[in-house]
Design an enzyme around this catalytic site. Structure first.
Site, PDB file in Angstrom:
ATOM      1  N   GLU A  37     -51.859  48.420 -19.728  1.00  0.00           N
ATOM      2  CA  GLU A  37     -52.923  47.824 -18.938  1.00  0.00           C
ATOM      3  C   GLU A  37     -53.403  46.585 -19.673  1.00  0.00           C
ATOM      4  OE1 GLU A  37     -55.488  50.448 -16.290  1.00  0.00           O
ATOM      5  OE2 GLU A  37     -56.677  50.119 -18.093  1.00  0.00           O
ATOM      6  N   TYR A  94     -44.412  40.624 -20.734  1.00  0.00           N
ATOM      7  CA  TYR A  94     -44.210  41.931 -20.112  1.00  0.00           C
ATOM      8  C   TYR A  94     -43.354  41.832 -18.855  1.00  0.00           C
ATOM      9  CZ  TYR A  94     -47.915  43.198 -23.339  1.00  0.00           C
ATOM     10  OH  TYR A  94     -48.662  43.396 -24.471  1.00  0.00           O
ATOM     11  N   ASN A 125     -54.195  37.347 -18.880  1.00  0.00           N
ATOM     12  CA  ASN A 125     -53.739  37.443 -20.263  1.00  0.00           C
ATOM     13  C   ASN A 125     -52.405  36.694 -20.378  1.00  0.00           C
ATOM     14  OD1 ASN A 125     -52.521  38.322 -22.709  1.00  0.00           O
ATOM     15  ND2 ASN A 125     -53.641  40.249 -22.614  1.00  0.00           N
TER      16      ASN A 125
END
Length: 145
Positions: A100, A111, A105
């Site tokens: 999470e 990711y 970000n």
């Protein structure tokens, strides 16, 4: 802790304290790995350039924190840490990884590039430097899980 302090923007309050890390590691289902600037585990005389902290659950592993010191970013260390995490988690019986993060970000590209896909949203989960709130995005890997 030096990497933690350098890697996380203090305006968001995302870095953990030494006590929080120690407490998590005492639980027994929390793991970590350190990486040196060479892309290997640090030798006794080497400083860490990055780390991850994860928690094992039933058939899944949650990435709690991943940080790379700013001077070592864009060298593939974050990707290498994710490779290690995926390997280690599978060895512990995990079928998927979860994480999470706050919306916006800059690590999102790391990711997504690894294959994580968004599976949910927690509205107003994180605090913003302005005092407002920011949504949290939940990701899973592999993407089809």
């Amino acid at each position: 802790m030096a990497v933690m302090d350098a890697a996380f923007d203090p305006a968001y309050g995302e870095a953990w304290t030494r006590r929080q890390v120690e407490d998590a590691l005492l639980v027994g289902n929390t793991q970590y790995r350190l990486i040196a600037a060479t892309g290997q585990p640090p030798l006794d005389h080497e400083a860490a350039a990055g780390f991850f902290l994860s928690r094992t659950g039933f058939e899944e592993e949650e990435l709690l924190l991943l940080g790379v010191a700013p001077q070592y970013r864009r060298l593939g260390l974050g990707r290498r840490l994710l490779d290690w995490l995926a390997h280690d988690a599978r060895e512990r019986g995990a079928d998927r990884l979860l994480l999470e993060m706050r919306q916006g970000n800059p690590a999102e590209h790391l990711y997504r590039g690894f294959g994580f896909a968004s599976i949910g949203l927690r509205p107003n989960y994180y605090r913003a430097p302005s005092g407002g709130r920011i949504d949290a995005i939940t990701f899973a890997w592999p993407a089809n899980s």
